[in-house]
Scaffold this active site. Structure first.
Site, mmCIF file in Angstrom:
data_model
loop_
_atom_site.group_PDB
_atom_site.id
_atom_site.type_symbol
_atom_site.label_atom_id
_atom_site.label_comp_id
_atom_site.label_asym_id
_atom_site.label_seq_id
_atom_site.Cartn_x
_atom_site.Cartn_y
_atom_site.Cartn_z
ATOM 1 N N LYS A 47 0.846 -1.203 0.000
ATOM 2 C CA LYS A 47 0.000 0.000 0.000
ATOM 3 C C LYS A 47 0.878 1.249 0.000
ATOM 4 C CE LYS A 47 -4.032 1.924 2.519
ATOM 5 N NZ LYS A 47 -4.909 1.749 3.706
ATOM 6 N N SER A 98 -9.830 1.558 2.721
ATOM 7 C CA SER A 98 -9.001 2.360 1.846
ATOM 8 C C SER A 98 -7.925 1.574 1.102
ATOM 9 C CB SER A 98 -8.337 3.481 2.643
ATOM 10 O OG SER A 98 -7.465 2.943 3.630
ATOM 11 N N SER A 150 -9.941 -0.784 6.852
ATOM 12 C CA SER A 150 -9.372 -0.649 5.506
ATOM 13 C C SER A 150 -8.654 -1.865 4.948
ATOM 14 C CB SER A 150 -8.446 0.555 5.450
ATOM 15 O OG SER A 150 -9.232 1.709 5.365
HETATM 16 N N1 GLN Z 1 -13.365 3.933 6.201
HETATM 17 C C1 GLN Z 1 -12.646 4.281 7.395
HETATM 18 C C2 GLN Z 1 -12.198 5.700 7.306
HETATM 19 O O1 GLN Z 1 -12.433 6.297 6.310
HETATM 20 C C3 GLN Z 1 -11.496 3.366 7.615
HETATM 21 C C4 GLN Z 1 -10.281 3.755 6.884
HETATM 22 C C5 GLN Z 1 -9.082 2.960 7.265
HETATM 23 O O2 GLN Z 1 -9.173 1.918 7.930
HETATM 24 N N2 GLN Z 1 -7.932 3.506 6.903
HETATM 25 O O3 GLN Z 1 -11.636 6.235 8.189
#
Ligand code: GLN
Length: 425
Positions: free
Chosen positions: A28, A103, A127
């Site tokens: 990532k 994400s 995410s």
């Molecule tokens: N959807 C969640 C957020 O937008 C989780 C994102 C993540 O785990 N980085 O914060």
């Protein structure tokens, strides 16, 4: 590539021998790679080239893996669909026309498409698990402190962990084994052996669920779409056929989890992102003698809409007059969520729920409705608030769209969720 899963394609070689020799591990783009740009999906860092490797990257290289690229992601990890990336959206290889989740959408997509054997994602509020569920692959969010965050560009430090994404539970467990363990560069890491377990995660993927007790938190199943619930219950039947038992449990606090998560995550984000001033990091706003003007201009240019929204809300929630009202309350809710999980684990070995209450959105569908996007995190965020480990495993499809089951374990209970998950995928 086809699905826009990579922001940067490259070839970073690893050691000649090791447990991952001959394997590709996509990374990532918020994990630092020495000499290879690390953008966090943001225009702000489009040109940023880190001078060092994140600990997890170093460990993956030492284990013999090759890194084929840096994967696309929601900007700074803020999103649930990978559509907030400054490098364009990713298409879900398992569900054309739909988002891959986020994400870590790029990481899940390249694994689902076969463009990498394995991948690393990061999970602050879901995410790793969300994109794993949406793309029909496996993802693990480790216990807070099991994996080093050194070299992970911070979004919300108190919530996030690096986790593996793979086609099967056994492969995800193998990658977890490589990246887990204490790191002198990250003082929040813990040694699992001090918590009654070892690091033989891959060996735990033996599918043996005989005698396992599975708790099903009513609150995390009720709100899910019907097709998701059907696949979930079919997977519970499969676990029972293999010798597990299930019972309903209650986690009354989780109805406050999404609210508490977003206050804490945005608060931490607003503080972390203050470093992008266009001087030390980020696009330059052009110096014209006025610091505030330069700072504002570089952030206006460098950040996307979702990031700006979170910096504003987070700054507000932490401000002098309001922190008791929002941040303090969110911390209280976090403690309550932790207590609820603790008491559930007094009676059951693992907890099971749908990973996501919904199926993958169509591309473009949720961008204008941030609240809808935030609410999709109902089942994943409680786990981060409680610092616990969880796995998402694919459990079939509804209307041609993948469904994932989430299994949550007690702290450092990775082996229990890997074992249970491996009975399914
Ligand atoms: N959807 C969640 C957020 O937008 C989780 C994102 C993540 O785990 N980085 O914060």
């Amino acid at each position: 590539m086809e699905h826009n899963g990579y922001i940067t394609e490259t070839e970073i070689g690893g050691a000649a021998n090791g447990p991952l020799a001959g394997t590709t591990v996509a990374v990532k783009d918020n994990l630092s790679t020495e000499g290879v740009r690390t953008t966090c999906g943001s225009a702000m860092l489009a040109e940023y080239v880190p001078p060092f490797d994140a600990t997890v990257v170093e460990r993956v290289k030492n284990a013999g893996a090759t890194i084929p690229g840096k994967t696309n992601m929601d900007e700074f990890g803020m999103g649930t669909t990978t559509e907030t990336s400054a490098f364009g959206p990713v298409e879900n290889p398992a569900a054309p026309g739909h988002v891959p989740g986020g994400s870590s959408g790029g990481s899940a997509a390249v694994v689902a498409a076969g463009d990498a054997d394995l991948a690393l994602g990061t999970d602050t509020g879901g995410s790793v698990r969300c994109p794993a569920a949406f793309c029909g692959v496996v993802g693990i969010k480790p216990t807070y402190g099991l994996v080093s965050r050194y070299g992970l560009v911070a979004y919300a430090n108190s919530l996030e962990q690096v986790g593996p994404i793979a086609p099967t539970v056994a492969e995800a467990a193998e990658l977890l084994e490589v990246i887990a363990g204490p790191d002198s560069q990250d003082a929040t890491t813990r040694d699992a052996t001090d918590h009654g377990t070892d690091y033989d995660f891959a060996a735990a993927a033996d599918g043996d669920v005989d005698g396992l007790s599975v708790g099903v938190p009513t609150e995390l199943v009720e709100g899910a779409e019907e097709g998701v619930r059907e696949q979930f219950w079919a997977a519970i039947d499969d676990l029972e056929a293999a010798g597990a038992t299930h019972e309903a449990v209650s986690l009354p606090s989780v109805e406050h989890a999404v609210e508490a998560y977003y206050v804490i995550a945005m608060g931490e984000a607003s503080s972390n992102l203050a470093r992008y001033d266009g001087v030390r990091y980020g696009v330059s706003g052009g110096y014209e003698g006025d610091w505030n003007e330069t700072f504002a201009r570089s952030r206006e240019e460098g950040f996307g809409e979702e990031v700006k929204r979170r910096v504003l809300l987070g700054t507000y929630a932490l401000s002098a007059g309001y922190q008791e009202k929002y941040y303090k309350k969110a911390q209280d809710a976090r403690a309550w969520v932790q207590q609820d999980f603790d008491s559930a684990f007094e009676t059951v070995d693992v907890l099971a729920s749908p990973t996501m209450p919904v199926t993958p959105f169509e591309l473009g569908e949720s961008l204008d409705d941030p609240l809808k996007m935030y609410l999709a995190d109902a089942n994943t965020t409680p786990v981060n608030l409680a610092n616990l480990p969880a796995i998402s495993v694919p459990v079939g499809e509804t209307d041609g769209l993948p469904v994932g089951m989430q299994l949550v374990g007690p702290a450092f209970g990775e082996k229990a969720i890997i074992r249970a998950g491996s009975a399914l995928a």
